[in-house]
Design a protein around this motif. Structure first.
Motif, PDB file in Angstrom:
ATOM      1  N   MET A 127       0.850  -1.200   0.000  1.00 40.49           N
ATOM      2  CA  MET A 127       0.000   0.000   0.000  1.00 40.49           C
ATOM      3  C   MET A 127       0.872   1.231   0.000  1.00 40.49           C
ATOM      4  SD  MET A 127      -2.733   1.127   2.868  1.00 40.49           S
ATOM      5  CE  MET A 127      -3.731   2.586   2.655  1.00 40.49           C
ATOM      6  N   ASN A 128       0.659   2.157  -0.910  1.00 42.08           N
ATOM      7  CA  ASN A 128       1.414   3.392  -0.867  1.00 42.08           C
ATOM      8  C   ASN A 128       0.695   4.356   0.036  1.00 42.08           C
ATOM      9  OD1 ASN A 128       2.974   5.673  -1.334  1.00 42.08           O
ATOM     10  ND2 ASN A 128       3.477   4.930  -3.373  1.00 42.08           N
ATOM     11  N   LEU A 129       1.309   4.699   1.122  1.00 42.43           N
ATOM     12  CA  LEU A 129       0.647   5.440   2.190  1.00 42.43           C
ATOM     13  C   LEU A 129       1.055   6.892   2.216  1.00 42.43           C
ATOM     14  CD1 LEU A 129       1.116   2.742   4.932  1.00 42.43           C
ATOM     15  CD2 LEU A 129      -0.841   3.103   3.473  1.00 42.43           C
ATOM     16  N   ALA A 130       1.805   7.341   1.237  1.00 40.96           N
ATOM     17  CA  ALA A 130       2.289   8.711   1.277  1.00 40.96           C
ATOM     18  C   ALA A 130       1.194   9.676   0.877  1.00 40.96           C
ATOM     19  CB  ALA A 130       3.460   8.875   0.317  1.00 40.96           C
ATOM     20  N   THR A 131       1.181  10.814   1.547  1.00 37.53           N
ATOM     21  CA  THR A 131       0.259  11.868   1.189  1.00 37.53           C
ATOM     22  C   THR A 131       0.717  13.153   1.829  1.00 37.53           C
ATOM     23  OG1 THR A 131      -2.050  12.518   1.099  1.00 37.53           O
ATOM     24  CG2 THR A 131      -1.310  11.511   3.132  1.00 37.53           C
ATOM     25  N   LYS A 132       0.079  14.240   1.484  1.00 39.51           N
ATOM     26  CA  LYS A 132       0.443  15.537   2.022  1.00 39.51           C
ATOM     27  C   LYS A 132      -0.826  16.284   2.375  1.00 39.51           C
ATOM     28  CE  LYS A 132       3.612  17.506  -0.342  1.00 39.51           C
ATOM     29  NZ  LYS A 132       4.300  18.298  -1.390  1.00 39.51           N
ATOM     30  N   SER A 152      13.689   4.414  -7.867  1.00 42.39           N
ATOM     31  CA  SER A 152      14.157   4.556  -9.249  1.00 42.39           C
ATOM     32  C   SER A 152      13.313   3.791 -10.251  1.00 42.39           C
ATOM     33  CB  SER A 152      15.619   4.092  -9.356  1.00 42.39           C
ATOM     34  OG  SER A 152      15.741   2.727  -8.982  1.00 42.39           O
ATOM     35  N   SER A 153      12.430   2.905  -9.782  1.00 40.85           N
ATOM     36  CA  SER A 153      11.597   2.140 -10.709  1.00 40.85           C
ATOM     37  C   SER A 153      10.333   1.677 -10.001  1.00 40.85           C
ATOM     38  CB  SER A 153      12.356   0.917 -11.238  1.00 40.85           C
ATOM     39  OG  SER A 153      12.469  -0.083 -10.231  1.00 40.85           O
ATOM     40  N   GLY A 154       9.430   1.105 -10.792  1.00 42.32           N
ATOM     41  CA  GLY A 154       8.207   0.576 -10.227  1.00 42.32           C
ATOM     42  C   GLY A 154       8.447  -0.556  -9.251  1.00 42.32           C
ATOM     43  N   ASN A 155       9.572  -1.247  -9.403  1.00 43.44           N
ATOM     44  CA  ASN A 155       9.884  -2.329  -8.479  1.00 43.44           C
ATOM     45  C   ASN A 155      10.100  -1.816  -7.058  1.00 43.44           C
ATOM     46  OD1 ASN A 155       9.714  -4.381 -10.379  1.00 43.44           O
ATOM     47  ND2 ASN A 155      11.849  -4.143 -10.996  1.00 43.44           N
ATOM     48  N   TYR A 160       8.044  -1.482  -1.511  1.00 46.21           N
ATOM     49  CA  TYR A 160       7.499  -0.614  -0.464  1.00 46.21           C
ATOM     50  C   TYR A 160       6.123  -1.081  -0.031  1.00 46.21           C
ATOM     51  CZ  TYR A 160       5.138   3.493   1.448  1.00 46.21           C
ATOM     52  OH  TYR A 160       4.404   4.334   2.224  1.00 46.21           O
ATOM     53  N   GLU A 161       5.266  -1.383  -1.024  1.00 46.90           N
ATOM     54  CA  GLU A 161       3.918  -1.845  -0.709  1.00 46.90           C
ATOM     55  C   GLU A 161       3.964  -3.114   0.135  1.00 46.90           C
ATOM     56  OE1 GLU A 161       1.155  -0.364  -1.312  1.00 46.90           O
ATOM     57  OE2 GLU A 161       1.748   1.181  -2.724  1.00 46.90           O
ATOM     58  N   GLU A 162       4.841  -4.024  -0.219  1.00 44.93           N
ATOM     59  CA  GLU A 162       4.933  -5.280   0.522  1.00 44.93           C
ATOM     60  C   GLU A 162       5.394  -5.037   1.960  1.00 44.93           C
ATOM     61  OE1 GLU A 162       7.542  -7.599  -1.875  1.00 44.93           O
ATOM     62  OE2 GLU A 162       5.943  -8.260  -3.256  1.00 44.93           O
ATOM     63  N   LYS A 163       6.343  -4.128   2.123  1.00 43.33           N
ATOM     64  CA  LYS A 163       6.861  -3.859   3.462  1.00 43.33           C
ATOM     65  C   LYS A 163       5.802  -3.186   4.334  1.00 43.33           C
ATOM     66  CE  LYS A 163      10.300  -4.079   6.353  1.00 43.33           C
ATOM     67  NZ  LYS A 163      10.728  -5.404   6.853  1.00 43.33           N
ATOM     68  N   VAL A 164       5.117  -2.197   3.785  1.00 41.18           N
ATOM     69  CA  VAL A 164       4.105  -1.497   4.572  1.00 41.18           C
ATOM     70  C   VAL A 164       2.907  -2.411   4.849  1.00 41.18           C
ATOM     71  CG1 VAL A 164       2.527   0.464   4.624  1.00 41.18           C
ATOM     72  CG2 VAL A 164       4.868   0.758   3.826  1.00 41.18           C
ATOM     73  N   GLU A 165       2.598  -3.300   3.905  1.00 42.80           N
ATOM     74  CA  GLU A 165       1.549  -4.294   4.158  1.00 42.80           C
ATOM     75  C   GLU A 165       1.900  -5.117   5.394  1.00 42.80           C
ATOM     76  OE1 GLU A 165      -1.700  -6.936   3.809  1.00 42.80           O
ATOM     77  OE2 GLU A 165      -1.347  -4.982   2.882  1.00 42.80           O
ATOM     78  N   GLU A 166       3.170  -5.430   5.537  1.00 40.52           N
ATOM     79  CA  GLU A 166       3.626  -6.174   6.713  1.00 40.52           C
ATOM     80  C   GLU A 166       3.397  -5.364   7.990  1.00 40.52           C
ATOM     81  OE1 GLU A 166       7.913  -7.540   8.633  1.00 40.52           O
ATOM     82  OE2 GLU A 166       7.699  -7.445   6.453  1.00 40.52           O
ATOM     83  N   GLY A 204       0.117  11.205  -7.050  1.00 40.09           N
ATOM     84  CA  GLY A 204      -0.185  10.500  -8.288  1.00 40.09           C
ATOM     85  C   GLY A 204       0.215   9.041  -8.250  1.00 40.09           C
ATOM     86  N   ASN A 205       0.183   8.440  -7.087  1.00 33.66           N
ATOM     87  CA  ASN A 205       0.496   7.016  -6.978  1.00 33.66           C
ATOM     88  C   ASN A 205      -0.795   6.217  -6.805  1.00 33.66           C
ATOM     89  OD1 ASN A 205       0.328   8.421  -4.495  1.00 33.66           O
ATOM     90  ND2 ASN A 205       1.320   6.757  -3.417  1.00 33.66           N
ATOM     91  N   CYS A 206      -0.743   5.033  -6.260  1.00 30.14           N
ATOM     92  CA  CYS A 206      -1.947   4.221  -6.111  1.00 30.14           C
ATOM     93  C   CYS A 206      -1.843   3.369  -4.861  1.00 30.14           C
ATOM     94  CB  CYS A 206      -2.160   3.332  -7.337  1.00 30.14           C
ATOM     95  SG  CYS A 206      -0.921   2.022  -7.512  1.00 30.14           S
ATOM     96  N   LEU A 207      -2.960   2.744  -4.513  1.00 27.36           N
ATOM     97  CA  LEU A 207      -2.995   1.789  -3.420  1.00 27.36           C
ATOM     98  C   LEU A 207      -2.960   0.376  -3.985  1.00 27.36           C
ATOM     99  CD1 LEU A 207      -5.781   3.203  -1.066  1.00 27.36           C
ATOM    100  CD2 LEU A 207      -3.366   3.813  -1.174  1.00 27.36           C
TER     101      LEU A 207
END
Length: 274
Positions: free
Chosen positions: A1-6, A93-96, A101-107, A158-161
């Motif tokens: 999950m991309n949790l960044a926001t402002k 540097s890439s989508g990977n 990041y998503e996998e780590k935050v999911e944890e 401009g990212n996603c969940l």
């Protein structure tokens, strides 16, 4: 999950590389564990260090059978958590990198969600992005009037969940509200959230209400609470989830026998969690 926001009213509050890395602090008072997100200068925006400390706090709580309830709160009184510190994404540097990041935050979120005791989020100000995910992973939410909830990434980064975390939000908030949060980048106030999702409490009363809620939870049968949380967690992933192990554990417990005896004797039960 991309949790960044402002947060819309604080454009630089969780993107400052000059701010400290912050801390997640755990304190234990009898049967109550208190987790504090301590980075108020950045509206408690989460750094990698803070995520790791949150996970460690959850592990410590899970290893302490005397703890009956956990309270999560942001320091400073102006935010619960205002997302992940955006400055940290400069290294991507890439989508990977996003997948990792998503996998780590999911944890991290999953570790909080999997705690076997009831959890309470106290939201004063912003619960945005990562803060929304963490508050949503708790069992109960108390909020001051005007507190804001959301994931406005469509107009910020401009990212996603990830699909799993969209599913989490839909399970608690419903599809229509999640659509508005994600596609329109809406940030509803606590008073506008669905009935039952959050209790709105005046600032001067929130500590009293929190104490009352903790006391009520501590007075309930701990095995019943733990088993019920696990059943709810399983059902979120599988509507036909097995439950025989949990039912057997509960009905085979000393607490169940104590509950029956106390009820018939018309006295309060003395729960031991055994």
């Amino acid at each position: 999950m991309n949790l960044a926001t402002k947060p819309e009213a604080a454009p630089s509050e969780n993107a400052s590389s000059a701010a400290s890395e912050g801390r997640v602090r755990l304190s234990i008072e009898g049967a109550i564990a208190r987790i504090t997100f301590d980075r108020p200068a950045a509206r408690n925006a989460m750094t990698w260090r803070m995520y790791e400390e949150l996970a460690q706090a959850c592990r410590s709580i899970a290893a302490s059978p005397a703890i009956r309830v956990a309270v999560l709160r942001g320091a400073g009184g102006k935010a619960f958590v205002a997302g992940t510190d955006i400055d940290q994404f400069r290294a991507f540097s890439s989508g990977n990198d996003g997948i990792a990041y998503e996998e780590k935050v999911e944890e991290f979120v999953g570790t909080l969600e999997a705690l076997s005791i009831p959890t309470i989020a106290v939201v004063e100000g912003w619960a945005v992005g990562g803060g929304m995910a963490l508050a949503n992973a708790c069992d109960f939410r108390l909020a001051t009037p005007g507190a804001r909830f959301g994931v406005p990434i469509a107009r910020t980064l401009g990212n996603c969940l990830s699909a799993s975390n969209v599913q989490r939000l839909i399970a608690t908030l419903g599809l229509d509200l999640v659509r508005r949060m994600l596609l329109l980048a809406e940030m509803p106030k606590a008073e506008e959230m669905p009935a039952g999702y959050v209790s709105v409490v005046p600032p001067e009363d929130i500590d009293t209400r929190l104490d009352e809620l903790c006391t009520r939870i501590i007075g309930n049968a701990p095995i019943t609470l733990r088993v019920t949380k696990e059943i709810i967690r399983r059902l979120a992933h599988n509507p036909n989830a097995p439950d025989a192990d949990l039912v057997r554990e509960t009905y085979g417990s000393a607490d169940f026998r104590e509950g029956v005896d106390a009820f018939l004797a018309k006295r309060p039960p003395e729960w031991r969690g055994e």
